[in-house]
Design a protein around this motif. Structure first.
Motif, PDB file in Angstrom:
ATOM      1  N   ASN A   1       0.816  -1.211   0.000  1.00 17.49           N
ATOM      2  CA  ASN A   1       0.000   0.000   0.000  1.00 17.49           C
ATOM      3  C   ASN A   1       0.857   1.272   0.000  1.00 17.49           C
ATOM      4  O   ASN A   1       0.705   2.124  -0.856  1.00 17.49           O
ATOM      5  N   ASP A   2       1.772   1.384   0.972  1.00 16.72           N
ATOM      6  CA  ASP A   2       2.571   2.609   1.079  1.00 16.72           C
ATOM      7  C   ASP A   2       4.054   2.396   0.778  1.00 16.72           C
ATOM      8  O   ASP A   2       4.824   3.333   0.820  1.00 16.72           O
ATOM      9  N   PHE A   3       4.464   1.164   0.505  1.00 12.32           N
ATOM     10  CA  PHE A   3       5.793   0.787   0.007  1.00 12.32           C
ATOM     11  C   PHE A   3       6.949   0.935   0.989  1.00 12.32           C
ATOM     12  O   PHE A   3       8.102   0.848   0.587  1.00 12.32           O
TER      13      PHE A   3
ATOM     14  N   TYR B   1       2.363   1.353   9.731  1.00 12.80           N
ATOM     15  CA  TYR B   1       1.783   2.641   9.345  1.00 12.80           C
ATOM     16  C   TYR B   1       0.331   2.535   8.908  1.00 12.80           C
ATOM     17  O   TYR B   1      -0.467   3.405   9.192  1.00 12.80           O
ATOM     18  N   CYS B   2      -0.015   1.456   8.171  1.00 15.02           N
ATOM     19  CA  CYS B   2      -1.386   1.358   7.642  1.00 15.02           C
ATOM     20  C   CYS B   2      -2.068   0.025   7.949  1.00 15.02           C
ATOM     21  O   CYS B   2      -3.209  -0.179   7.571  1.00 15.02           O
ATOM     22  N   GLN B   3      -1.375  -0.894   8.595  1.00 14.17           N
ATOM     23  CA  GLN B   3      -1.885  -2.204   8.999  1.00 14.17           C
ATOM     24  C   GLN B   3      -2.120  -3.180   7.833  1.00 14.17           C
ATOM     25  O   GLN B   3      -2.625  -4.267   8.032  1.00 14.17           O
ATOM     26  N   THR B   4      -1.766  -2.817   6.602  1.00 15.97           N
ATOM     27  CA  THR B   4      -1.848  -3.739   5.476  1.00 15.97           C
ATOM     28  C   THR B   4      -0.809  -4.834   5.682  1.00 15.97           C
ATOM     29  O   THR B   4       0.280  -4.574   6.195  1.00 15.97           O
ATOM     30  N   THR B   5      -1.105  -6.056   5.292  1.00 15.96           N
ATOM     31  CA  THR B   5      -0.159  -7.159   5.438  1.00 15.96           C
ATOM     32  C   THR B   5       1.033  -6.947   4.518  1.00 15.96           C
ATOM     33  O   THR B   5       0.881  -6.726   3.318  1.00 15.96           O
TER      34      THR B   5
ATOM     35  N   TRP C   1       8.242  -2.460  -6.390  1.00 18.93           N
ATOM     36  CA  TRP C   1       8.316  -1.533  -5.276  1.00 18.93           C
ATOM     37  C   TRP C   1       8.564  -0.129  -5.808  1.00 18.93           C
ATOM     38  O   TRP C   1       9.258   0.059  -6.804  1.00 18.93           O
ATOM     39  N   GLN C   2       7.986   0.851  -5.119  1.00 13.44           N
ATOM     40  CA  GLN C   2       8.224   2.262  -5.418  1.00 13.44           C
ATOM     41  C   GLN C   2       8.616   2.956  -4.127  1.00 13.44           C
ATOM     42  O   GLN C   2       8.041   2.674  -3.074  1.00 13.44           O
ATOM     43  N   CYS C   3       9.537   3.855  -4.220  1.00 14.79           N
ATOM     44  CA  CYS C   3       9.980   4.588  -3.037  1.00 14.79           C
ATOM     45  C   CYS C   3       8.789   5.308  -2.401  1.00 14.79           C
ATOM     46  O   CYS C   3       8.064   6.026  -3.091  1.00 14.79           O
ATOM     47  N   PRO C   4       8.571   5.120  -1.090  1.00 19.48           N
ATOM     48  CA  PRO C   4       7.442   5.796  -0.435  1.00 19.48           C
ATOM     49  C   PRO C   4       7.645   7.306  -0.313  1.00 19.48           C
ATOM     50  O   PRO C   4       6.690   8.037  -0.073  1.00 19.48           O
ATOM     51  N   LYS C   5       8.839   7.775  -0.515  1.00 19.10           N
ATOM     52  CA  LYS C   5       9.121   9.209  -0.394  1.00 19.10           C
ATOM     53  C   LYS C   5       9.003   9.942  -1.730  1.00 19.10           C
ATOM     54  O   LYS C   5       8.499  11.049  -1.785  1.00 19.10           O
ATOM     55  N   CYS C   6       9.479   9.312  -2.840  1.00 15.37           N
ATOM     56  CA  CYS C   6       9.511  10.043  -4.115  1.00 15.37           C
ATOM     57  C   CYS C   6       8.913   9.274  -5.298  1.00 15.37           C
ATOM     58  O   CYS C   6       8.810   9.822  -6.385  1.00 15.37           O
ATOM     59  N   GLY C   7       8.542   8.003  -5.108  1.00 19.69           N
ATOM     60  CA  GLY C   7       7.910   7.235  -6.174  1.00 19.69           C
ATOM     61  C   GLY C   7       8.862   6.553  -7.144  1.00 19.69           C
ATOM     62  O   GLY C   7       8.438   5.825  -8.037  1.00 19.69           O
ATOM     63  N   ASN C   8      10.159   6.748  -6.986  1.00 21.89           N
ATOM     64  CA  ASN C   8      11.164   6.126  -7.836  1.00 21.89           C
ATOM     65  C   ASN C   8      11.176   4.601  -7.627  1.00 21.89           C
ATOM     66  O   ASN C   8      10.906   4.121  -6.539  1.00 21.89           O
ATOM     67  N   GLU C   9      11.498   3.830  -8.659  1.00 17.33           N
ATOM     68  CA  GLU C   9      11.548   2.365  -8.548  1.00 17.33           C
ATOM     69  C   GLU C   9      12.954   1.803  -8.391  1.00 17.33           C
ATOM     70  O   GLU C   9      13.110   0.630  -8.098  1.00 17.33           O
TER      71      GLU C   9
END
Length: 146
Positions: A72-74, A97-101, A127-135
């Motif tokens: 969800n938030d990476f 942070y969000c309780q997603t598995t 995966w994408q960086c949770p801060k900037c979206g970079n992979e």
């Protein structure tokens, strides 16, 4: 033998220092009888696993430290992966942070000099960086541990 990875986003520097795999002390007997609670770091999951072990389940040979990501938030996490057979019990770690598995990720080819992480259960999802979206990630340092 395990591996040490220091991974950093190639754009903003977000990352993780993670151990993967197992060391010489990680025999099935040691993991089950001595290390399980410290490796899982969650009393509810530890109690659930110990109950299943007492009921005759066994530790599957595919276990060790792994890199997990929240789908969800990476955000990235270093957790202990294992499976108990025959119930096929696998720990379900919640994202703090969000309780997603959380889901395990593995390395995939990036552009020259970088790596990517892809979700094992969804190999087309990266995966994408949770801060900037970079992979893409840079591996700042790598080593073996035992």
């Amino acid at each position: 033998m395990g591996e040490m990875h220091n991974l950093r986003c190639s754009k903003c520097g977000y990352g993780i220092e993670a151990n993967t795999g197992i060391g010489m002390l990680y025999s099935e007997e040691n993991v089950v009888n001595n290390f399980l609670a410290d490796l899982i770091e969650d009393s509810k999951l530890t109690n659930q696993a110990k109950t299943l072990l007492k009921e005759g389940n066994r530790l599957n040979e595919n276990y060790g430290h792994a890199i997990y990501a929240c789908p969800n938030d990476f955000y990235l996490f270093n957790k202990f992966y294992f499976q108990l057979d025959p119930t096929e019990f696998v720990p379900q770690y919640p994202c703090p942070y969000c309780q997603t598995t959380l889901e395990r990720v593995t390395f995939a080819k990036g552009s020259l000099g970088t790596t990517k992480l892809k979700f094992i259960e969804e190999p087309k999802k990266f995966w994408q960086c949770p801060k900037c979206g970079n992979e893409e990630l840079n591996e700042i340092s790598y080593g073996n541990w035992d």
